[in-house]
Design a protein around this motif. Structure first.
Motif, PDB file in Angstrom:
ATOM      1  N   LEU A  93       0.230 -63.119 -41.236  1.00  0.00           N
ATOM      2  CA  LEU A  93       0.190 -61.672 -41.010  1.00  0.00           C
ATOM      3  C   LEU A  93       1.494 -61.032 -41.470  1.00  0.00           C
ATOM      4  CD1 LEU A  93      -1.029 -59.062 -39.739  1.00  0.00           C
ATOM      5  CD2 LEU A  93       0.056 -59.758 -37.589  1.00  0.00           C
ATOM      6  N   GLU A  94       2.620 -61.662 -41.145  1.00  0.00           N
ATOM      7  CA  GLU A  94       3.925 -61.128 -41.558  1.00  0.00           C
ATOM      8  C   GLU A  94       4.028 -61.072 -43.079  1.00  0.00           C
ATOM      9  OE1 GLU A  94       6.685 -63.734 -39.666  1.00  0.00           O
ATOM     10  OE2 GLU A  94       6.623 -62.660 -37.738  1.00  0.00           O
TER      11      GLU A  94
ATOM     12  N   LYS B 120      -8.222 -53.941 -48.563  1.00  0.00           N
ATOM     13  CA  LYS B 120      -8.577 -55.111 -49.368  1.00  0.00           C
ATOM     14  C   LYS B 120      -8.510 -56.385 -48.533  1.00  0.00           C
ATOM     15  CE  LYS B 120      -7.136 -53.200 -53.825  1.00  0.00           C
ATOM     16  NZ  LYS B 120      -6.133 -53.271 -54.920  1.00  0.00           N
ATOM     17  N   VAL B 121      -7.485 -56.468 -47.682  1.00  0.00           N
ATOM     18  CA  VAL B 121      -7.344 -57.638 -46.821  1.00  0.00           C
ATOM     19  C   VAL B 121      -8.544 -57.756 -45.882  1.00  0.00           C
ATOM     20  CG1 VAL B 121      -6.027 -58.589 -44.869  1.00  0.00           C
ATOM     21  CG2 VAL B 121      -4.837 -57.789 -46.919  1.00  0.00           C
ATOM     22  N   MET B 122      -8.933 -56.641 -45.270  1.00  0.00           N
ATOM     23  CA  MET B 122     -10.049 -56.676 -44.324  1.00  0.00           C
ATOM     24  C   MET B 122     -11.379 -56.954 -45.033  1.00  0.00           C
ATOM     25  SD  MET B 122      -8.186 -56.454 -41.797  1.00  0.00           S
ATOM     26  CE  MET B 122      -9.437 -56.645 -40.532  1.00  0.00           C
ATOM     27  N   GLU B 123     -11.489 -56.496 -46.287  1.00  0.00           N
ATOM     28  CA  GLU B 123     -12.698 -56.777 -47.062  1.00  0.00           C
ATOM     29  C   GLU B 123     -12.810 -58.278 -47.343  1.00  0.00           C
ATOM     30  OE1 GLU B 123     -14.734 -55.658 -51.375  1.00  0.00           O
ATOM     31  OE2 GLU B 123     -12.987 -54.542 -50.670  1.00  0.00           O
TER      32      GLU B 123
ATOM     33  N   ALA C 201      -5.893 -68.299 -43.918  1.00  0.00           N
ATOM     34  CA  ALA C 201      -5.150 -68.997 -42.861  1.00  0.00           C
ATOM     35  C   ALA C 201      -5.011 -68.124 -41.613  1.00  0.00           C
ATOM     36  CB  ALA C 201      -3.783 -69.415 -43.374  1.00  0.00           C
ATOM     37  N   ALA C 202      -4.671 -66.855 -41.820  1.00  0.00           N
ATOM     38  CA  ALA C 202      -4.639 -65.845 -40.745  1.00  0.00           C
ATOM     39  C   ALA C 202      -3.875 -66.305 -39.503  1.00  0.00           C
ATOM     40  CB  ALA C 202      -6.062 -65.416 -40.382  1.00  0.00           C
TER      41      ALA C 202
ATOM     42  N   GLU D  95      -9.362 -65.555 -32.626  1.00  0.00           N
ATOM     43  CA  GLU D  95      -7.902 -65.471 -32.669  1.00  0.00           C
ATOM     44  C   GLU D  95      -7.430 -64.991 -34.036  1.00  0.00           C
ATOM     45  OE1 GLU D  95      -3.941 -68.294 -31.997  1.00  0.00           O
ATOM     46  OE2 GLU D  95      -5.956 -69.126 -31.735  1.00  0.00           O
ATOM     47  N   GLN D  96      -8.029 -65.533 -35.103  1.00  0.00           N
ATOM     48  CA  GLN D  96      -7.659 -65.117 -36.452  1.00  0.00           C
ATOM     49  C   GLN D  96      -8.017 -63.650 -36.698  1.00  0.00           C
ATOM     50  OE1 GLN D  96      -9.818 -68.330 -38.454  1.00  0.00           O
ATOM     51  NE2 GLN D  96      -7.896 -68.970 -39.403  1.00  0.00           N
ATOM     52  N   LYS D  97      -9.168 -63.214 -36.200  1.00  0.00           N
ATOM     53  CA  LYS D  97      -9.564 -61.807 -36.340  1.00  0.00           C
ATOM     54  C   LYS D  97      -8.568 -60.898 -35.636  1.00  0.00           C
ATOM     55  CE  LYS D  97     -14.539 -62.799 -36.698  1.00  0.00           C
ATOM     56  NZ  LYS D  97     -15.845 -62.721 -36.017  1.00  0.00           N
ATOM     57  N   THR D  98      -8.090 -61.333 -34.478  1.00  0.00           N
ATOM     58  CA  THR D  98      -7.102 -60.543 -33.736  1.00  0.00           C
ATOM     59  C   THR D  98      -5.808 -60.431 -34.518  1.00  0.00           C
ATOM     60  OG1 THR D  98      -8.039 -61.218 -31.608  1.00  0.00           O
ATOM     61  CG2 THR D  98      -5.781 -60.399 -31.590  1.00  0.00           C
ATOM     62  N   VAL D  99      -5.387 -61.546 -35.115  1.00  0.00           N
ATOM     63  CA  VAL D  99      -4.157 -61.536 -35.916  1.00  0.00           C
ATOM     64  C   VAL D  99      -4.273 -60.537 -37.061  1.00  0.00           C
ATOM     65  CG1 VAL D  99      -2.778 -62.898 -37.551  1.00  0.00           C
ATOM     66  CG2 VAL D  99      -3.413 -63.878 -35.342  1.00  0.00           C
ATOM     67  N   LEU D 100      -5.369 -60.592 -37.824  1.00  0.00           N
ATOM     68  CA  LEU D 100      -5.538 -59.713 -38.977  1.00  0.00           C
ATOM     69  C   LEU D 100      -5.681 -58.246 -38.565  1.00  0.00           C
ATOM     70  CD1 LEU D 100      -7.886 -61.877 -41.213  1.00  0.00           C
ATOM     71  CD2 LEU D 100      -5.469 -61.394 -41.585  1.00  0.00           C
TER      72      LEU D 100
END
Length: 216
Positions: A164-165, A180-183, A158-159, A193-198
């Motif tokens: 993120l919180e 692990k999250v980034m993997e 969903a990102a 936008e989702q990539k920026t959030v993560l």
């Protein structure tokens, strides 16, 4: 997390503000507990997902988590007819609106808004570029809660800022790591936008190293 400051002159309003927040959160918990009891009676399988699942896992480590306005459940789509039949006898109404499926408790006496319903997500359902996982849960005091693996996958998919919180809370509790999250994220077709959030996810802070183990 942001905080709200009140001057001494506004103390009565502050107390009212805090009480209204506590009342709203209690109402959400009651909504979740009621449907969990009904599901137990009819022996239906489900998993609590979303913010309430994060709250349960954080409390398993005696840690606070952010409040949530939503009740989200994961079901198998083939189980929906039987569940719907049982819930409608208890005063629930099944609604589809704006691409969402939800149950609304007509006995609760609240305004019929999406946020007052019980949001449904189905296993194996394609949502944008992501297919939801199979049903998997851990039981906490009679309530079926999504496994950490499923919860993290859905939050990464969903990102949104609120995801993120929640991911940050799970990292701080030691349930997952930024790596692990980034993997997981690399295997998903996220928007910019989702990539920026993560990318804003932080590593676990040093003062969270000595946490008690989670009860599973």
């Amino acid at each position: 997390m942001s905080t709200v400051a009140f001057s001494p002159a506004l103390t009565p309003y502050r107390n009212s503000f805090i009480q209204s927040m506590e009342d709203a959160q209690q109402q959400i918990y009651n909504r979740l507990a009621k449907i969990a009891d009904i599901f137990a009676d009819i022996k239906a399988e489900y998993a609590v997902i979303g913010g309430n699942a994060v709250i349960v896992w954080m409390r398993a480590k005696q840690m606070d988590s952010r409040t949530t306005r939503d009740v989200d459940l994961m079901l198998r789509k083939e189980d929906l007819p039987g569940i719907r039949f049982a819930l409608e006898k208890k005063g629930y109404e099944f609604i589809k609106t704006g691409g969402m499926s939800l149950f609304f408790d007509t006995t609760e006496g609240v305004e019929r808004k999406v946020q007052n319903g019980i949001h449904l997500v189905f296993c194996g359902e394609k949502i944008k570029n992501f297919t939801t996982p199979e049903l998997a849960y851990t039981e906490f005091e009679g309530m079926k809660v999504a496994t950490i693996a499923n919860l993290v996958i859905m939050k990464v998919a969903a990102a949104r800022p609120k995801d993120l919180e929640h991911l940050q809370d799970l990292v701080e509790a030691g349930y997952t790591t930024k790596a692990k999250v980034m993997e997981l994220a690399r295997g998903m077709q996220h928007t910019d936008e989702q990539k920026t959030v993560l990318s804003l996810l932080k590593e676990k802070s040093q003062d969270s190293d000595d946490l008690p183990p989670a009860s599973r």
